[in-house]
Design an enzyme around this catalytic site. Structure first.
Site, PDB file in Angstrom:
ATOM      1  N   ASP A 132       0.176  -1.062   0.229  1.00  0.00           N
ATOM      2  CA  ASP A 132      -0.147   0.169   0.011  1.00  0.00           C
ATOM      3  C   ASP A 132       0.367   1.715   0.125  1.00  0.00           C
ATOM      4  O   ASP A 132       1.989   1.223   0.668  1.00  0.00           O
ATOM      5  CB  ASP A 132      -0.926   0.176   0.966  1.00  0.00           C
ATOM      6  CG  ASP A 132      -1.507  -0.992   1.314  1.00  0.00           C
ATOM      7  OD1 ASP A 132      -2.463  -1.796   0.475  1.00  0.00           O
ATOM      8  OD2 ASP A 132      -2.074  -1.173   2.360  1.00  0.00           O
TER       9      ASP A 132
HETATM   10  N1  URA Z   1      -1.668  -5.962   3.549  1.00  0.00           N
HETATM   11  C1  URA Z   1      -1.813  -5.254   4.131  1.00  0.00           C
HETATM   12  O1  URA Z   1      -2.446  -5.148   4.311  1.00  0.00           O
HETATM   13  N2  URA Z   1      -1.597  -3.672   3.334  1.00  0.00           N
HETATM   14  C2  URA Z   1       0.153  -4.270   3.041  1.00  0.00           C
HETATM   15  O2  URA Z   1       0.338  -3.132   1.966  1.00  0.00           O
HETATM   16  C3  URA Z   1       0.774  -5.496   2.421  1.00  0.00           C
HETATM   17  C4  URA Z   1       0.046  -6.347   3.070  1.00  0.00           C
END
Ligand code: URA
Length: 253
Positions: free
Chosen positions: A101
């Site tokens: 993310d």
């Molecule tokens: N899980 C998440 O919630 N976000 C990420 O960036 C990676 C794994």
């Protein structure tokens, strides 16, 4: 491969620009001017273009410590992408292996090796991904047991068993970026540092799992992916090529 493809793959221009350049006599193959774009050349031959030697690289592999604020995409009209951070890249077909993310930090592999990326991401391979997170609320051993069983995060299937470890509460020794995330938490809110090992990679999986047990994530960092560990020498935003040994580990997956 064709001479124009060789030069185009190495980022020296568009295919048509390169074809024109070759026809104008800007390319040498083994020391001789070559004006035919369709000439077959191999990686071992000496090629130069516009007076500079060009060596061919079929695959590139970089370990990036992704910082918060950049997106895991190859291009984006609004945000900086992880590929914008890789300065010395030769190939134009690099991509991030999986997504973190925008606000997540940590290990991201950047390559143009499709089959290797596929093996790392394939749900059938169950490659372990280890995350460290700071979450609101008190995480307990009960949560760890629930994660071991698999939990409902609103998908068709429960999550696969995941290993949750509660890390020491002493945040005075936490990395600077964790402490920075803490500033967002109101005084008095309890927080827990955890480590979570997942064997799958569903959309926003860590955040959704923690949300499902009432402990939303305030900071998230990926530490490893299969045998590949985030190099502690890399600061957020820094990267380096994979070592031969790391590459070998990935190829053996
Ligand atoms: N899980 C998440 O919630 N976000 C990420 O960036 C990676 C794994």
């Amino acid at each position: 491969m064709r001479l124009d493809k060789f030069l185009c793959d190495m980022g020296l221009g568009t295919r048509s620009e390169i074809k024109n350049g070759i026809r104008k006599g800007m390319a040498l193959v083994d020391g001789k001017v070559c004006k035919r774009p369709e000439t077959q050349v191999s990686e071992e031959q000496q090629v130069s273009y516009q007076g500079k030697p060009v060596s061919y690289t079929a695959f590139e592999y970089y370990m990036l410590h992704k910082p918060a604020g950049v997106v895991s995409a190859t291009e984006d009209s609004r945000d900086r992408t992880v590929l914008d951070l890789i300065q010395e890249k030769k190939r134009k077909d690099l991509f991030p292996v999986g997504r973190l993310d925008k606000d997540t930090e940590g290990l991201l592999l950047i390559t143009n090796d499709g089959p290797l990326a596929h093996r790392l991401l394939s749900p059938k391979k169950h490659v372990d991904k280890v995350y460290e997170a700071l979450v609101k609320g008190q995480v307990t051993e009960e949560h760890a047991e629930r994660f071991q069983q698999g939990i409902d995060i609103g998908d068709e299937r429960l999550t696969l068993p995941a290993k949750l470890t509660i890390l020491p509460e002493d945040l005075s020794r936490a990395p600077a970026e964790v402490l920075h995330a803490l500033e967002e938490i109101q005084k008095g809110t309890s927080v827990t540092r955890i480590r979570l090992t997942l064997r799958e990679g569903r959309f926003h999986q860590v955040k959704r799992m923690m949300e499902a047990v009432g402990c939303p994530v305030v900071y998230l960092k990926r530490l490893s992916m299969g045998p590949l560990l985030l190099d502690p020498k890399l600061k957020p935003g820094e990267y380096r090529p994979l070592t031969q040994e790391e590459l070998q580990w990935l190829k053996e997956l």
